[in-house]
Scaffold this motif. Sequence first.
Motif, PDB file in Angstrom:
ATOM      1  N   GLU A  98       0.832  -1.200   0.000  1.00  0.00           N
ATOM      2  CA  GLU A  98       0.000   0.000   0.000  1.00  0.00           C
ATOM      3  C   GLU A  98       0.867   1.250   0.000  1.00  0.00           C
ATOM      4  OE1 GLU A  98      -3.077   2.148   3.084  1.00  0.00           O
ATOM      5  OE2 GLU A  98      -3.210  -0.044   2.866  1.00  0.00           O
ATOM      6  N   LEU A  99       0.428   2.264  -0.754  1.00  0.00           N
ATOM      7  CA  LEU A  99       1.072   3.570  -0.725  1.00  0.00           C
ATOM      8  C   LEU A  99       0.013   4.638  -0.937  1.00  0.00           C
ATOM      9  CD1 LEU A  99       1.221   4.406  -3.978  1.00  0.00           C
ATOM     10  CD2 LEU A  99       3.195   2.908  -3.941  1.00  0.00           C
ATOM     11  N   SER A 100       0.399   5.892  -0.725  1.00  0.00           N
ATOM     12  CA  SER A 100      -0.553   6.999  -0.841  1.00  0.00           C
ATOM     13  C   SER A 100      -0.157   7.917  -1.986  1.00  0.00           C
ATOM     14  CB  SER A 100      -0.604   7.803   0.463  1.00  0.00           C
ATOM     15  OG  SER A 100      -1.082   7.002   1.520  1.00  0.00           O
ATOM     16  N   LEU A 101      -1.177   8.450  -2.667  1.00  0.00           N
ATOM     17  CA  LEU A 101      -0.983   9.406  -3.754  1.00  0.00           C
ATOM     18  C   LEU A 101      -2.104  10.425  -3.665  1.00  0.00           C
ATOM     19  CD1 LEU A 101       0.480  10.282  -6.383  1.00  0.00           C
ATOM     20  CD2 LEU A 101      -1.150   8.846  -7.625  1.00  0.00           C
ATOM     21  N   ASP A 102      -1.734  11.696  -3.432  1.00  0.00           N
ATOM     22  CA  ASP A 102      -2.729  12.772  -3.319  1.00  0.00           C
ATOM     23  C   ASP A 102      -3.817  12.423  -2.308  1.00  0.00           C
ATOM     24  OD1 ASP A 102      -1.339  14.115  -5.317  1.00  0.00           O
ATOM     25  OD2 ASP A 102      -2.543  13.205  -6.916  1.00  0.00           O
ATOM     26  N   LYS A 103      -3.404  11.925  -1.162  1.00  0.00           N
ATOM     27  CA  LYS A 103      -4.308  11.560  -0.063  1.00  0.00           C
ATOM     28  C   LYS A 103      -5.255  10.415  -0.424  1.00  0.00           C
ATOM     29  CE  LYS A 103      -4.242  16.210   1.929  1.00  0.00           C
ATOM     30  NZ  LYS A 103      -5.056  17.363   2.375  1.00  0.00           N
TER      31      LYS A 103
ATOM     32  N   LYS B 236      -5.526   6.149  -1.412  1.00  0.00           N
ATOM     33  CA  LYS B 236      -4.823   4.897  -1.181  1.00  0.00           C
ATOM     34  C   LYS B 236      -4.670   4.116  -2.479  1.00  0.00           C
ATOM     35  CE  LYS B 236      -6.842   1.539   1.096  1.00  0.00           C
ATOM     36  NZ  LYS B 236      -7.413   0.741   2.201  1.00  0.00           N
ATOM     37  N   ILE B 237      -3.468   3.584  -2.702  1.00  0.00           N
ATOM     38  CA  ILE B 237      -3.200   2.735  -3.865  1.00  0.00           C
ATOM     39  C   ILE B 237      -2.654   1.401  -3.373  1.00  0.00           C
ATOM     40  CG2 ILE B 237      -1.808   2.416  -5.940  1.00  0.00           C
ATOM     41  CD1 ILE B 237      -1.854   5.345  -6.412  1.00  0.00           C
ATOM     42  N   LEU B 238      -3.312   0.325  -3.746  1.00  0.00           N
ATOM     43  CA  LEU B 238      -2.802  -1.020  -3.506  1.00  0.00           C
ATOM     44  C   LEU B 238      -2.045  -1.453  -4.753  1.00  0.00           C
ATOM     45  CD1 LEU B 238      -5.983  -2.690  -1.955  1.00  0.00           C
ATOM     46  CD2 LEU B 238      -4.051  -1.673  -0.740  1.00  0.00           C
ATOM     47  N   TYR B 239      -0.887  -2.097  -4.574  1.00  0.00           N
ATOM     48  CA  TYR B 239      -0.145  -2.510  -5.763  1.00  0.00           C
ATOM     49  C   TYR B 239       0.515  -3.871  -5.568  1.00  0.00           C
ATOM     50  CZ  TYR B 239       4.323  -1.200  -3.552  1.00  0.00           C
ATOM     51  OH  TYR B 239       5.412  -1.120  -2.724  1.00  0.00           O
ATOM     52  N   TRP B 240       0.662  -4.571  -6.688  1.00  0.00           N
ATOM     53  CA  TRP B 240       1.376  -5.839  -6.770  1.00  0.00           C
ATOM     54  C   TRP B 240       2.516  -5.635  -7.762  1.00  0.00           C
ATOM     55  CZ3 TRP B 240      -3.689  -5.145  -6.196  1.00  0.00           C
ATOM     56  CH2 TRP B 240      -4.392  -5.929  -5.279  1.00  0.00           C
ATOM     57  N   ASP B 241       3.706  -6.019  -7.403  1.00  0.00           N
ATOM     58  CA  ASP B 241       4.888  -5.838  -8.249  1.00  0.00           C
ATOM     59  C   ASP B 241       5.534  -7.216  -8.446  1.00  0.00           C
ATOM     60  OD1 ASP B 241       7.082  -5.004  -9.620  1.00  0.00           O
ATOM     61  OD2 ASP B 241       7.735  -3.517  -8.139  1.00  0.00           O
ATOM     62  N   ILE B 242       5.403  -7.760  -9.677  1.00  0.00           N
ATOM     63  CA  ILE B 242       5.856  -9.132  -9.935  1.00  0.00           C
ATOM     64  C   ILE B 242       6.897  -9.108 -11.060  1.00  0.00           C
ATOM     65  CG2 ILE B 242       5.088 -11.496 -10.289  1.00  0.00           C
ATOM     66  CD1 ILE B 242       2.216 -10.515  -9.878  1.00  0.00           C
TER      67      ILE B 242
ATOM     68  N   ILE C 211      -4.456  -0.794  -7.804  1.00  0.00           N
ATOM     69  CA  ILE C 211      -5.873  -0.490  -7.566  1.00  0.00           C
ATOM     70  C   ILE C 211      -5.922   0.817  -6.796  1.00  0.00           C
ATOM     71  CG2 ILE C 211      -8.031  -1.200  -6.480  1.00  0.00           C
ATOM     72  CD1 ILE C 211      -7.222  -4.073  -6.855  1.00  0.00           C
ATOM     73  N   ARG C 212      -6.447   1.840  -7.453  1.00  0.00           N
ATOM     74  CA  ARG C 212      -6.535   3.166  -6.821  1.00  0.00           C
ATOM     75  C   ARG C 212      -7.951   3.372  -6.303  1.00  0.00           C
ATOM     76  NH1 ARG C 212      -4.954   8.948  -9.713  1.00  0.00           N
ATOM     77  NH2 ARG C 212      -5.127  10.257  -7.843  1.00  0.00           N
ATOM     78  N   GLN C 213      -8.066   3.627  -5.028  1.00  0.00           N
ATOM     79  CA  GLN C 213      -9.373   3.852  -4.404  1.00  0.00           C
ATOM     80  C   GLN C 213      -9.582   5.348  -4.226  1.00  0.00           C
ATOM     81  OE1 GLN C 213      -9.015   1.469  -0.847  1.00  0.00           O
ATOM     82  NE2 GLN C 213      -9.569  -0.403  -1.915  1.00  0.00           N
ATOM     83  N   ARG C 214     -10.573   5.866  -4.945  1.00  0.00           N
ATOM     84  CA  ARG C 214     -10.826   7.303  -4.955  1.00  0.00           C
ATOM     85  C   ARG C 214     -12.172   7.628  -4.324  1.00  0.00           C
ATOM     86  NH1 ARG C 214     -10.015   9.746 -10.785  1.00  0.00           N
ATOM     87  NH2 ARG C 214     -10.016  11.641  -9.493  1.00  0.00           N
ATOM     88  N   LYS C 215     -12.189   8.679  -3.504  1.00  0.00           N
ATOM     89  CA  LYS C 215     -13.448   9.151  -2.952  1.00  0.00           C
ATOM     90  C   LYS C 215     -14.082  10.121  -3.946  1.00  0.00           C
ATOM     91  CE  LYS C 215     -12.423   8.676   1.979  1.00  0.00           C
ATOM     92  NZ  LYS C 215     -12.309   9.392   3.278  1.00  0.00           N
ATOM     93  N   VAL C 216     -15.329   9.847  -4.309  1.00  0.00           N
ATOM     94  CA  VAL C 216     -16.050  10.661  -5.283  1.00  0.00           C
ATOM     95  C   VAL C 216     -17.277  11.261  -4.605  1.00  0.00           C
ATOM     96  CG1 VAL C 216     -17.255  10.680  -7.494  1.00  0.00           C
ATOM     97  CG2 VAL C 216     -15.244   9.221  -7.173  1.00  0.00           C
ATOM     98  N   ARG C 217     -17.443  12.554  -4.762  1.00  0.00           N
ATOM     99  CA  ARG C 217     -18.594  13.256  -4.178  1.00  0.00           C
ATOM    100  C   ARG C 217     -19.519  13.687  -5.311  1.00  0.00           C
ATOM    101  NH1 ARG C 217     -19.302  18.745  -1.887  1.00  0.00           N
ATOM    102  NH2 ARG C 217     -20.716  18.631  -0.099  1.00  0.00           N
ATOM    103  N   GLN C 218     -20.765  13.211  -5.295  1.00  0.00           N
ATOM    104  CA  GLN C 218     -21.727  13.508  -6.351  1.00  0.00           C
ATOM    105  C   GLN C 218     -23.016  14.051  -5.753  1.00  0.00           C
ATOM    106  OE1 GLN C 218     -21.688   9.457  -7.950  1.00  0.00           O
ATOM    107  NE2 GLN C 218     -20.887  10.297  -9.875  1.00  0.00           N
ATOM    108  N   ARG C 219     -23.658  14.911  -6.547  1.00  0.00           N
ATOM    109  CA  ARG C 219     -24.953  15.449  -6.126  1.00  0.00           C
ATOM    110  C   ARG C 219     -26.055  14.628  -6.791  1.00  0.00           C
ATOM    111  NH1 ARG C 219     -26.279  20.094  -3.532  1.00  0.00           N
ATOM    112  NH2 ARG C 219     -28.396  20.914  -3.799  1.00  0.00           N
ATOM    113  N   ILE C 220     -26.798  13.883  -6.011  1.00  0.00           N
ATOM    114  CA  ILE C 220     -27.849  13.000  -6.507  1.00  0.00           C
ATOM    115  C   ILE C 220     -29.159  13.356  -5.809  1.00  0.00           C
ATOM    116  CG2 ILE C 220     -28.615  10.604  -6.768  1.00  0.00           C
ATOM    117  CD1 ILE C 220     -25.677   9.776  -6.677  1.00  0.00           C
TER     118      ILE C 220
END
Length: 367
Positions: A204-209, A211-217, A237-246
């Motif tokens: 796991e590492l962080s990019l612009d606050k 979280k990115i999970l990575y596998w390096d083979i 796998i980059r997990q991004r928080k998305v804010r939408q108006r619904i």
Amino acid sequence: FVQRLKSLNAMEEVLKRRGRPLVGKKVPSADTIGYAYARMDPQGLRQILKRVCTLARRNKALRKRDGAMPLTAAIDGHEHFKSYRRCCPQCLQREVQAGQEKRIQFYHQSVVASLVDAEPLMPLDAELLAPGEGERTAAMRLVERVIREYPFVEVFTFDALYLEAPILRAIVGSGRGAIVVLKEERRELYRDVQGLLPTLEPKELSLDKEKILYWDIPGFTSWPGMEGIPVRVVRTIRQRKVRQRIAGAWQESVQAQDWMWAVVGTASHLPPLAIHRLGHARWDEEELFNEQDREFGLDHCFKHAPKAILNFILTLFLAQVLSELFFTRNLKLPGLKSMSLLGLARMLLEYPPAPSESSIWALAQGP
């Protein structure tokens, strides 16, 4: 092209209204310009574009967005225009459904090389597809030429379509690296990776606050055609928080972006986060295509002749690079604050420079 007139008829109209040409002693007609471009050797335009890009790098006008990243070129295809009636000897053909019937459609397509993850973004070269050949054949010619003409390009980034051994062997053999999207289940390399992933724990590492999970083979050697060249695979796998108006209310959700890349050559020494960044940097080329089409007329058929099409594409590239460099390097700070690139084009249209017979080849050459 710098003035962004988008058609030869518009150019002829503006020049005749001024009563004087930009160069030479006579205002050329749209037909004359098209006639000349259909007979010019594209290699001359390629050499001018190469010289401008090389000088920009030497003079530090070309900047990396991150100084630790290698200079990277993206290779991708672009379809320019299509017709059911007009064609030339080099038109590609396909059968499409038009209403209740199938019709033959004629079109042109090119493969383009551009510097990405840099400021400014720079188109370097283009190669037109010939009838009966695919993108990968044209891409092979383009990659070989970029390797030869642009020694400062260190890494190439590709879509999954270009995951082919001949292209990658040529890049590795030149001492460069490549990052290619890996996503086709029919590929043996993809199946090998999918078999290993369940047995490996992600890091796991962080990019612009975020979280990115990575596998390096590293160390895959079972790819047919790549014997003797180890292949490294990086999955993120980059997990991004998305804010939408619904329905009038703000809602937050987490979106996961799952990507996998095959990495060869010198790019194998890059850390996973750099591979993640450069793998996504190929989208910069889509940004270039959109701007070239919207502002310069990339998808307009200036002259339907094989050489003319390529020559106009290269002229467009040269105009875009020169516009960006003049805007960022020659305008003083007060001018930059009060003017946009579109404003610069309008100013050059309203107040063009005086006619000139000089050539950039006549300028003094450095040691």
